[in-house]
Each structure stands twice: as structure tokens, then as C-alpha cells.
Design an enzyme around this catalytic site. Sequence first.
Site, PDB file in Angstrom:
ATOM      1  N   HIS A   1     -15.958 -15.801 -21.187  1.00 48.32           N
ATOM      2  CA  HIS A   1     -16.354 -14.479 -20.691  1.00 48.32           C
ATOM      3  C   HIS A   1     -15.803 -14.286 -19.281  1.00 48.32           C
ATOM      4  O   HIS A   1     -16.031 -15.116 -18.390  1.00 48.32           O
ATOM      5  CB  HIS A   1     -17.882 -14.413 -20.706  1.00 48.32           C
ATOM      6  CG  HIS A   1     -18.460 -13.085 -20.372  1.00 48.32           C
ATOM      7  ND1 HIS A   1     -18.565 -12.049 -21.290  1.00 48.32           N
ATOM      8  CD2 HIS A   1     -18.983 -12.605 -19.211  1.00 48.32           C
ATOM      9  CE1 HIS A   1     -19.136 -11.005 -20.711  1.00 48.32           C
ATOM     10  NE2 HIS A   1     -19.391 -11.311 -19.445  1.00 48.32           N
TER      11      HIS A   1
ATOM     12  N   ASP B   1     -15.641 -11.791 -16.063  1.00 47.15           N
ATOM     13  CA  ASP B   1     -16.311 -10.664 -15.422  1.00 47.15           C
ATOM     14  C   ASP B   1     -15.439 -10.056 -14.329  1.00 47.15           C
ATOM     15  O   ASP B   1     -15.253 -10.659 -13.267  1.00 47.15           O
ATOM     16  CB  ASP B   1     -17.622 -11.149 -14.783  1.00 47.15           C
ATOM     17  CG  ASP B   1     -18.672 -11.478 -15.821  1.00 47.15           C
ATOM     18  OD1 ASP B   1     -19.027 -10.566 -16.598  1.00 47.15           O
ATOM     19  OD2 ASP B   1     -19.126 -12.637 -15.868  1.00 47.15           O
TER      20      ASP B   1
ATOM     21  N   MET C   1     -15.027  -7.210 -11.589  1.00 53.49           N
ATOM     22  CA  MET C   1     -15.874  -6.287 -10.812  1.00 53.49           C
ATOM     23  C   MET C   1     -15.058  -5.608  -9.715  1.00 53.49           C
ATOM     24  O   MET C   1     -14.225  -6.257  -9.078  1.00 53.49           O
ATOM     25  CB  MET C   1     -17.010  -7.069 -10.143  1.00 53.49           C
ATOM     26  CG  MET C   1     -17.850  -7.867 -11.104  1.00 53.49           C
ATOM     27  SD  MET C   1     -19.157  -8.727 -10.219  1.00 53.49           S
ATOM     28  CE  MET C   1     -19.907  -9.628 -11.572  1.00 53.49           C
TER      29      MET C   1
ATOM     30  N   HIS D   1     -15.063  -8.522 -19.593  1.00 50.90           N
ATOM     31  CA  HIS D   1     -16.147  -7.584 -19.329  1.00 50.90           C
ATOM     32  C   HIS D   1     -15.787  -6.804 -18.067  1.00 50.90           C
ATOM     33  O   HIS D   1     -15.844  -7.343 -16.962  1.00 50.90           O
ATOM     34  CB  HIS D   1     -17.442  -8.404 -19.155  1.00 50.90           C
ATOM     35  CG  HIS D   1     -18.636  -7.595 -18.777  1.00 50.90           C
ATOM     36  ND1 HIS D   1     -19.797  -8.176 -18.296  1.00 50.90           N
ATOM     37  CD2 HIS D   1     -18.876  -6.255 -18.823  1.00 50.90           C
ATOM     38  CE1 HIS D   1     -20.686  -7.228 -18.054  1.00 50.90           C
ATOM     39  NE2 HIS D   1     -20.153  -6.057 -18.354  1.00 50.90           N
TER      40      HIS D   1
ATOM     41  N   MET E   1     -26.597  -5.625 -21.516  1.00 51.14           N
ATOM     42  CA  MET E   1     -26.858  -6.267 -20.225  1.00 51.14           C
ATOM     43  C   MET E   1     -28.358  -6.531 -20.096  1.00 51.14           C
ATOM     44  O   MET E   1     -29.166  -5.614 -20.249  1.00 51.14           O
ATOM     45  CB  MET E   1     -26.423  -5.373 -19.062  1.00 51.14           C
ATOM     46  CG  MET E   1     -24.931  -5.204 -18.897  1.00 51.14           C
ATOM     47  SD  MET E   1     -23.975  -6.734 -18.825  1.00 51.14           S
ATOM     48  CE  MET E   1     -24.688  -7.549 -17.396  1.00 51.14           C
TER      49      MET E   1
HETATM   50  C1  DX5 Z   1     -23.235 -10.193 -14.349  1.00 53.77           C
HETATM   51  C2  DX5 Z   1     -22.144 -10.691 -15.264  1.00 53.77           C
HETATM   52  C3  DX5 Z   1     -22.525 -11.893 -16.031  1.00 53.77           C
HETATM   53  C4  DX5 Z   1     -22.878 -13.091 -15.189  1.00 53.77           C
HETATM   54  C5  DX5 Z   1     -23.941 -13.837 -15.929  1.00 53.77           C
HETATM   55  O1  DX5 Z   1     -22.888  -8.978 -13.844  1.00 53.77           O
HETATM   56  O2  DX5 Z   1     -21.767  -9.694 -16.188  1.00 53.77           O
HETATM   57  O3  DX5 Z   1     -21.587 -12.207 -17.036  1.00 53.77           O
HETATM   58  O4  DX5 Z   1     -21.803 -13.944 -14.929  1.00 53.77           O
HETATM   59  O5  DX5 Z   1     -24.432 -14.844 -15.123  1.00 53.77           O
HETATM   60  P1  DX5 Z   1     -25.828 -15.530 -15.424  1.00 53.77           P
HETATM   61  O6  DX5 Z   1     -25.729 -16.143 -16.802  1.00 53.77           O
HETATM   62  O7  DX5 Z   1     -25.931 -16.540 -14.340  1.00 53.77           O
HETATM   63  O8  DX5 Z   1     -26.883 -14.478 -15.377  1.00 53.77           O
HETATM   64 ZN    ZN Z   2     -20.492 -10.297 -17.949  1.00 49.19          ZN
END
Ligand code: DX5
Ligand code: ZN
Length: 216
Positions: free
Chosen positions: A32, A34, A36, A65, A136
Site C-alpha cells: 500500500h 500512500d 499525500m 492510495h 478509511m
Molecule cells: C493514512 C494512510 C494509511 C496509514 C495507515 O492516511 O492512508 O494507509 O499508513 O497507518 P496505520 O495502519 O498506522 O493507521
Molecule cells: Zn492509505
Amino acid sequence: MREIAPSLLSANFYNLQDDLERLKKSGIKYLHLDVMDGNFVPNISFGLPIIKSVRKNTDFILDCHLMIEKPERYLEDFKNAGADILTVHQEATIHLQRTLAEIRRLGMKAGVSLNPSTSEETLKYIMDDLDLILIMSVNPGFGGQSYIESVNEKIKRVRKMIDESERDIILEVDGGVNKDNIKELEDLGVDLFVAGSAAFKNSEIEKNIGGLRDDK
Ligand code: DX5
Ligand code: ZN
């Protein structure tokens, strides 16, 4: 076997190669990623060059994501970087159906993500365009937050929608997933579990992944 998608956000960026090799050893299929932008979410993470490099050196299914505003601007770039699944936020793109159709046209699987306070109502209109739904269970932006329990009811409703549609759509949950709540989430019908801090804590990756898969 329970399918875990470790989130690279919690990896050791000084030694990514080592972490990725250990993920490989632990037998995971999905990774996965992420992304941002400091706009849709308050944080900035990493982007295309990291994904490109992970693609070149691993064969994980890259589950990207996108926590970015107007993700439709970058779909082709993520395809070229090697994304397999591209998930956009419903809240971040106005013409959601067009964005999803474009992701598929480019040859990727199309996912939509819903924030904890976003209703699943919109999904009704895009079921034909979806390969994955990402619920989420924290407000996106940071790893290590606590699971928001009220999301459980939404997960149940979305599971029902997927089953009734008889489509092959993956139900993924992201945020605060750990050893203590993963079994309950599985019972609610979740197919794919994102784990950031729970997968990387204390740098004991193989042990952590094993623990998430195993109920004992
Ligand atoms: C948060 C991300 C997640 C994050 C999850 O915005 O989308 O994918 O990395 O991290 P944990 O599992 O630590 O909540
Ligand atoms: Zn994520």
C-alpha cells in the site's frame, strides 16, 4: 489466508530495500502506497519516483492510495510509474465516474476511498466502474492513529452492497488496523487490510505480519 497490504508510510526510508525484502519474505502480495499532497490532507509523503523505484525492484501488487486534490491530473503518471491499483478519494475529484473510467482505460484497477464522515451513498452510482472500495477508518493524513469504531456500520453496509451487486470488488480498510481488531474486521467482511504501524512496529516485520494473519 488473510490478505495484508502493509503501508510503506511506516517503513524505514533510510533502508527501504531491507524493509521491502523482509516484506517479501513474510509473503505479502500487496504493498500500500500512500501519496499525500499537503492539500487534500495536511501531510506530504512521497510520490512518483519512490513508486517507480519500488516497481522496478519488486513484484508486489502496488496499491496506490492517492490523498491528493484533483487526482485526475496524474493518472497517466501513476500508470507509467507502475501502479497496479489506483484509488482516488471521492471527496477529491468532482467527476468521479470519469476519473474511475480513465483509470481502467489506462489499464489499472480503479478504487475509490471514502473518509470516515463520507456516506457510502455515492457508491451506488459507480459500482460498474469499481474494482476496489477503500473505507478509511481514520481521517487520512497520518499513520499511527486509532481506529474509529463508528466506521464498522459503514463497512457492513458496503459489504452488503458489494455482495448484492455480485461484482468482483475488493473491500479494503485503512487506518488503525491491528492485531486486536483485525478478526472483527474480517468478520464484518473486509477482504484486504492496510497495516502501517502494526506491520512495521519495532522493525519486526515478519513477526508483525505473522501476528496480523494469525488470530492467536
Ligand atoms: C493514512 C494512510 C494509511 C496509514 C495507515 O492516511 O492512508 O494507509 O499508513 O497507518 P496505520 O495502519 O498506522 O493507521
Ligand atoms: Zn492509505
